[in-house]
Every structure is written in structure tokens, then in C-alpha cells.
Enzyme design. Structure first.
Site, PDB file in Angstrom:
ATOM      1  N   GLU A  49      -3.039-102.783  29.277  1.00  0.00           N
ATOM      2  CA  GLU A  49      -3.499-102.962  30.558  1.00  0.00           C
ATOM      3  C   GLU A  49      -3.434-104.433  30.821  1.00  0.00           C
ATOM      4  OE1 GLU A  49      -5.771 -98.790  31.740  1.00  0.00           O
ATOM      5  OE2 GLU A  49      -6.895-100.739  31.853  1.00  0.00           O
ATOM      6  N   GLU A  60       4.065 -95.233  25.537  1.00  0.00           N
ATOM      7  CA  GLU A  60       5.286 -94.706  25.021  1.00  0.00           C
ATOM      8  C   GLU A  60       6.391 -95.868  24.747  1.00  0.00           C
ATOM      9  OE1 GLU A  60       2.968 -93.565  27.359  1.00  0.00           O
ATOM     10  OE2 GLU A  60       3.464 -91.447  28.092  1.00  0.00           O
ATOM     11  N   CYS A  95       4.584 -90.716  32.038  1.00  0.00           N
ATOM     12  CA  CYS A  95       5.023 -91.219  33.534  1.00  0.00           C
ATOM     13  C   CYS A  95       6.475 -91.286  33.968  1.00  0.00           C
ATOM     14  CB  CYS A  95       4.413 -92.379  34.073  1.00  0.00           C
ATOM     15  SG  CYS A  95       5.143 -93.883  33.200  1.00  0.00           S
TER      16      CYS A  95
END
Length: 142
Positions: A49, A60, A95
Site C-alpha cells: 500500500e 497478484e 481484483c
């Protein structure tokens, strides 16, 4: 690689070990991945982050970018795990941006995505199942 021959237990273990490398001070939601190449090598990645949010990176994509930066372009499977702020684990699908990266380097009908809470609770899907009608390199050819 056939689904039955995937080293699922090893991939889950490596992904779980990689959770400790996650940098998630804002969401407190750690994600890690283990990416299996067609040659049987496993690359790992974790989420990273950033205070500005958009410069962050998913686990990923971190695993894919590590492998691709070393010249690897053939992949068989990826395992994705997570850990919430209370230490709990659940099923965590990739995502949309990560699915798009997978489309770039994988054959959707043959690339497996293992979503694991632990070694006993996991699901295995193909990229095609999780990203129907995905846009990949073949989409650019007329």
C-alpha cells in the site's frame, strides 16, 4: 498443467508465509500470492500500500511483475490468500486489474486461480470462469 497435478498445498503454504511481507498499514488487509510457472517455479508477491493509494500494488501483480521482470512468460496457476486485521483468513478473489494482467500472460481456459482460506478450505477456478470475455492480446488481432 492439469488441475489435478497442481501443487496446491505448497502454493497455499508459500502464499501464507508471504503474508508477513505485506505492507498494508492503511487497510490492515494483507494479501499474498504464489504464482506457479509452467516450469514449476513459484514466485511470490504481497500487497504494497501507499499513502497516496493509487501507487500501491496488489499481491497478484507483484508476483507477476517479479516473474516477468526475470523473463518468465508461461504460467500455470496462482494462489491468493488474505488476512484481515484480526488475523482471520477468507476466500479473496483477484481484483479486476489483476485479472487483466493475468489475461496478458495466461491462457484463460488453462490458467488456474486458487482462492484459499487455508489448506483445507480453498476453491480452484480458471481465469476464464472469473473473467469471462476478458480483453487480452488476441483481442487486438482483426
Amino acid at each position: 498443467m492439469k488441475k489435478e497435478k497442481l501443487p496446491v498445498r505448497e502454493m497455499i503454504q508459500k502464499a501464507m508465509e508471504t503474508l508477513e511481507c505485506s505492507y498494508a498499514p492503511y487497510s490492515n488487509f494483507k494479501v499474498a500470492a504464489s504464482l506457479l510457472t509452467e516450469d514449476g517455479v513459484i514466485y511470490t508477491g504481497c500487497n504494497i500500500e501507499n499513502a497516496a493509494y493509487s501507487p500501491g500494488n496488489c499481491a497478484e501483480r507483484t508476483a507477476f511483475f517479479k516473474a516477468v521482470s526475470e523473463g518468465v512468460r508461461e504460467f500455470a496457476a496462482i494462489c491468493i490468500v488474505n488476512e484481515d486485521e484480526k488475523g482471520g483468513h477468507g476466500i479473496c478473489p483477484p481484483c479486476g486489474m489483476c485479472r487483466q494482467v493475468m489475461m496478458e500472460f495466461c491462457r484463460p481456459e488453462e490458467f488456474y486461480i486458487i482462492l484459499a482460506a487455508d489448506e483445507a478450505q480453498y476453491e480452484i477456478h480458471t481465469l476464464a470462469e472469473l473473467f469471462p470475455m476478458g480483453f487480452g492480446p488476441g483481442s487486438l488481432k482483426g
